[in-house]
Design a protein around this motif. Sequence first.
Motif, PDB file in Angstrom:
ATOM      1  N   THR A  27       1.326  -1.710  -0.436  1.00  0.00           N
ATOM      2  CA  THR A  27       0.021  -0.141   0.465  1.00  0.00           C
ATOM      3  C   THR A  27       1.313   1.014  -0.379  1.00  0.00           C
ATOM      4  OG1 THR A  27      -1.419   1.827   1.262  1.00  0.00           O
ATOM      5  CG2 THR A  27      -0.252  -0.010   2.537  1.00  0.00           C
ATOM      6  N   LYS A  38       1.164   5.118   1.222  1.00  0.00           N
ATOM      7  CA  LYS A  38       1.171   5.798   3.166  1.00  0.00           C
ATOM      8  C   LYS A  38       1.102   6.959   3.354  1.00  0.00           C
ATOM      9  CE  LYS A  38       3.473   1.362   5.126  1.00  0.00           C
ATOM     10  NZ  LYS A  38       4.205   0.241   5.397  1.00  0.00           N
ATOM     11  N   ARG A  80      -7.721   3.859   5.253  1.00  0.00           N
ATOM     12  CA  ARG A  80      -7.897   3.273   4.305  1.00  0.00           C
ATOM     13  C   ARG A  80      -8.417   3.967   3.404  1.00  0.00           C
ATOM     14  NH1 ARG A  80      -9.645  -2.197   2.189  1.00  0.00           N
ATOM     15  NH2 ARG A  80      -7.348  -3.194   0.488  1.00  0.00           N
ATOM     16  N   SER A  91      -4.544   1.036  -2.762  1.00  0.00           N
ATOM     17  CA  SER A  91      -4.770   1.993  -1.482  1.00  0.00           C
ATOM     18  C   SER A  91      -3.199   2.908  -1.157  1.00  0.00           C
ATOM     19  CB  SER A  91      -4.956   0.964  -0.387  1.00  0.00           C
ATOM     20  OG  SER A  91      -4.127   0.439  -0.300  1.00  0.00           O
ATOM     21  N   GLU A 143      -2.287   4.291   3.046  1.00  0.00           N
ATOM     22  CA  GLU A 143      -3.165   4.084   4.278  1.00  0.00           C
ATOM     23  C   GLU A 143      -2.257   5.250   5.116  1.00  0.00           C
ATOM     24  OE1 GLU A 143      -4.234   1.723   6.261  1.00  0.00           O
ATOM     25  OE2 GLU A 143      -4.188   0.015   4.728  1.00  0.00           O
TER      26      GLU A 143
END
Length: 350
Positions: free
Chosen positions: A236, A238, A306, A325, A327
């Motif tokens: 993911t 960040k 998320r 995604s 996060e």
Amino acid sequence: MKKAMAVGFIAVVMALTAAAGGVKLWAQSAGGAGLPEVKAIRTAAPQVPPPVDRQGAARVIVNLEMTEVTATLADGVKYGVWTFGGTVPGPFVRVRVGDIVQINLKNHHGSRNPHSIDLHAVTGPGGGAAVTQLGPGQAGAFEFKTLNPGLFVYHCATPSVPMHIANGMYGLILVEPEGGLARVDREYYVMQGEFYTKGKTLAQGMQAYDHEKNRNERPEYVVFNGRMGALLGDKTLKANVGETVRLFVGNGGPNLISSFHVIGEIFDAVYTEGAISGQPARNIQTTLVPAGGAVVVEMKMDVPGRYLLVDHSIVRAMDKGALGSIEVAGAEQPGIFRALKSGTGGTGGH
Ligand SMILES: [Cu+2]
């Protein structure tokens, strides 16, 4: 080979040959003698090279090798991709307006097909493709002056072009305006592309390319950064609460227009179609990324959690792979968002 395809192939070759006639003039005008020489910092997605941070122009050397390798499209699904630099998408290249960019292109000796490069940042015949039709083991080079700032797609332009692009031959080159872009906390490289496999989505094992599905624009996979799940789980993207994230989003296609959206966020700024030197559009929910085009979006991450990146032609996200995604870590922000009574009946949030 069907007759229509053969005629199309000849037309493309003739067009490229005709275009090559104008190359000499273009090479002379590129100039750039006496410029400092730098080697391009290239990064694989989702990483982006650091800002150029240079006052004047330079001669930027970009070495690229084109390879044909086996890659993973999804868990248990293998596919023979064709690449710039061994990855799909190819490396992110970052230069500055006014630079002379020297492209040293090599087709690996283990390739079975000729390949080439057309950079949309080029002003010149075929974007470079007219002089870079390279057979296996061949090398070629050209240089161009970056006349226009923007975020540009590059791709292979060897017949069958739809096949070469569908097999993964695309990437992004950023041409910064003078003075560069405003600094943000994080920058990421996300590029959408389609795969046309004989087997249906998630059919296991080694998959072959299906030209009929490509012709009909019916991909089995629509993915970010070359495979299903490239930006999910431990891969993911960040960020932290309060940080501004800039995404350089490209679309290799070859066929579909992306309706790019981040679920739970609103883009504070969108540089439509990669037009970074103009004023951005503000407060955008979903933005179009043309096939063979790009966009720059910026968003301040205000609330932890998320956030899903999708092509909001939503079956592509939920069934075909266009899902990633970000996060966001940090303290809850109940003044902006808070649950009052949570449901438990689903897995939630699209
Ligand atoms: Cu190619």
